[in-house]
Scaffold this motif. Structure first.
Motif, PDB file in Angstrom:
ATOM      1  N   TRP A  68       0.865  -1.191   0.000  1.00 34.03           N
ATOM      2  CA  TRP A  68       0.000   0.000   0.000  1.00 34.03           C
ATOM      3  C   TRP A  68       0.887   1.223   0.000  1.00 34.03           C
ATOM      4  N   ASP A  69       1.097   1.762  -1.180  1.00 35.47           N
ATOM      5  CA  ASP A  69       2.095   2.777  -1.455  1.00 35.47           C
ATOM      6  C   ASP A  69       1.665   4.161  -0.992  1.00 35.47           C
ATOM      7  N   LYS A  70       2.494   4.806  -0.210  1.00 39.96           N
ATOM      8  CA  LYS A  70       2.393   6.225   0.140  1.00 39.96           C
ATOM      9  C   LYS A  70       1.231   6.613   1.044  1.00 39.96           C
ATOM     10  N   PHE A  71       0.362   5.683   1.442  1.00 43.15           N
ATOM     11  CA  PHE A  71      -0.739   6.109   2.303  1.00 43.15           C
ATOM     12  C   PHE A  71      -0.970   5.172   3.476  1.00 43.15           C
ATOM     13  N   SER A  72      -0.219   4.070   3.529  1.00 40.63           N
ATOM     14  CA  SER A  72      -0.411   3.121   4.617  1.00 40.63           C
ATOM     15  C   SER A  72       0.897   2.394   4.871  1.00 40.63           C
TER      16      SER A  72
END
Length: 113
Positions: A68-72
């Motif tokens: 989960w890239d860049k937000f989690s």
């Protein structure tokens, strides 16, 4: 026979796009989720996976992970199988396991869903 490559939509309206599956079963793609741990809008994340080569007349099994890239601070592993009904509609069935980062070993109990 089911083909994993293409665009898929799940019951939660998330989208998954799988590139062509290589001869060895490897594939990659993108996952656009509408379901997030923190709430908010949909985000695109990379996925990587592998498909078991199906036997003749069989339905292929597969597995993939999504970072989960860049937000989690979580990763999800999916495992499933592709089926085709008598009308030619392809369906993927999967189970998933999400691992969220926690700050200590004592918090490990709450890190996996």
């Amino acid at each position: 026979q089911c083909q994993l490559s293409g665009l898929w939509r799940n019951d939660q309206e998330s989208l998954m796009e799988i590139s062509a599956v290589r001869g060895n079963g490897d594939f990659h793609g993108k996952y656009l989720t509408h379901v997030t741990l923190a709430g908010g809008c949909a985000r695109v994340s990379p996925l990587k996976g592998i498909q078991q080569q199906p036997t003749e007349g069989g339905w292929p099994t597969f597995a993939f992970t999504v970072r989960w890239d860049k937000f989690s601070n979580a990763t999800t592993a999916f495992a499933g199988q592709c089926f085709m009904d008598t009308g030619g509609k392809e369906t993927l069935t999967t189970m998933w396991l999400l691992r969220e980062a926690v700050g200590s070993l004592q918090e490990d109990w709450k890190a996996t869903r």
